[in-house]
Design a protein around this motif. Structure first.
Motif, short mmCIF file in Angstrom:
data_model
loop_
_atom_site.label_atom_id
_atom_site.label_comp_id
_atom_site.label_asym_id
_atom_site.label_seq_id
_atom_site.Cartn_x
_atom_site.Cartn_y
_atom_site.Cartn_z
N UNK A 109 0.83 -1.22 0.00
CA UNK A 109 0.00 0.00 0.00
C UNK A 109 0.85 1.26 0.00
N UNK A 110 2.00 1.22 0.66
CA UNK A 110 2.86 2.38 0.78
C UNK A 110 4.10 2.18 -0.09
N UNK A 111 4.60 3.29 -0.61
CA UNK A 111 5.82 3.28 -1.41
C UNK A 111 6.69 4.46 -0.99
N UNK A 112 7.97 4.20 -0.77
CA UNK A 112 8.89 5.29 -0.47
C UNK A 112 9.88 5.44 -1.61
N UNK A 113 10.22 6.67 -1.92
CA UNK A 113 11.15 6.96 -3.00
C UNK A 113 11.84 8.28 -2.72
N UNK A 114 12.86 8.55 -3.50
CA UNK A 114 13.66 9.75 -3.22
C UNK A 114 13.86 10.57 -4.49
N UNK A 115 13.85 11.88 -4.31
CA UNK A 115 14.26 12.82 -5.35
C UNK A 115 15.58 13.40 -4.88
N UNK A 116 16.68 12.89 -5.40
CA UNK A 116 17.99 13.32 -4.91
C UNK A 116 18.27 14.78 -5.22
N UNK A 117 17.74 15.28 -6.33
CA UNK A 117 17.96 16.68 -6.69
C UNK A 117 17.35 17.61 -5.65
N UNK A 118 16.24 17.17 -5.05
CA UNK A 118 15.57 17.98 -4.03
C UNK A 118 15.98 17.55 -2.62
N UNK A 119 16.81 16.51 -2.53
CA UNK A 119 17.22 15.98 -1.23
C UNK A 119 16.00 15.71 -0.35
N UNK A 120 15.04 15.06 -0.96
CA UNK A 120 13.75 14.81 -0.30
C UNK A 120 13.33 13.36 -0.53
N UNK A 121 12.84 12.74 0.52
CA UNK A 121 12.27 11.40 0.45
C UNK A 121 10.76 11.52 0.64
N UNK A 122 10.04 10.68 -0.09
CA UNK A 122 8.58 10.72 -0.07
C UNK A 122 8.03 9.39 0.42
N UNK A 123 6.85 9.45 0.97
CA UNK A 123 6.11 8.25 1.35
C UNK A 123 4.72 8.37 0.74
N UNK A 124 4.52 7.62 -0.33
CA UNK A 124 3.22 7.58 -0.99
C UNK A 124 2.36 6.55 -0.28
N UNK A 125 1.22 6.98 0.24
CA UNK A 125 0.35 6.10 1.02
C UNK A 125 -0.98 5.94 0.28
#
Length: 123
Positions: free
Chosen positions: A67-83
């Motif tokens: 159900x959840x997915x985590x991924x990163x945008x290295x250019x933005x130095x940000x990690x996301x958690x898609x729920x």
């Protein structure tokens, strides 16, 4: 100074979706494992997911797997958690944190923590 800032929390209906962000400063998330944890009122902090420094290896807790997915945008130095497919039992404060170990599911292995963002799922 390392700073992690979570955002994106809020109110969602059961079956809905939210995406949390963990923006970092003072540290490159490409060099650390970034983990997500959550804590519901009266309960212990629970491991949710992590993404390794490579950005290609992720691991999820059983309660959120599929159900959840985590991924990163290295250019933005940000990690996301898609729920997705949110459930009322997903209601909690969600935290992101960084660890030096590649495989880290215990909160004691994480060095830096954000302040958390509240997620509330209504039935």
């Amino acid at each position: 100074q390392v700073q992690l800032v979570e955002s994106g929390g809020g109110l969602a209906q059961a079956g809905g979706s939210l995406t949390l962000s963990c923006a970092a400063s003072g540290v490159s998330l490409s060099s650390y494992t970034t983990g997500w944890f959550r804590q519901a009122p009266g309960q212990e902090r629970e491991f949710v997911a992590y993404i390794r420094p490579s950005g290609h290896n992720m691991y999820y807790g059983e309660s959120v797997k599929g159900r959840f997915t985590t991924y990163r945008d290295s250019a933005k130095n940000t990690v996301y958690l898609q729920m997705n497919s949110l459930k009322p039992e997903d209601t909690a404060v969600y935290y992101c944190a960084t660890a030096k170990l590649l495989s880290a599911t215990r909160q004691g292995l994480y060095d830096n923590w954000g302040q958390g963002t509240q997620v509330t799922v209504s039935s």
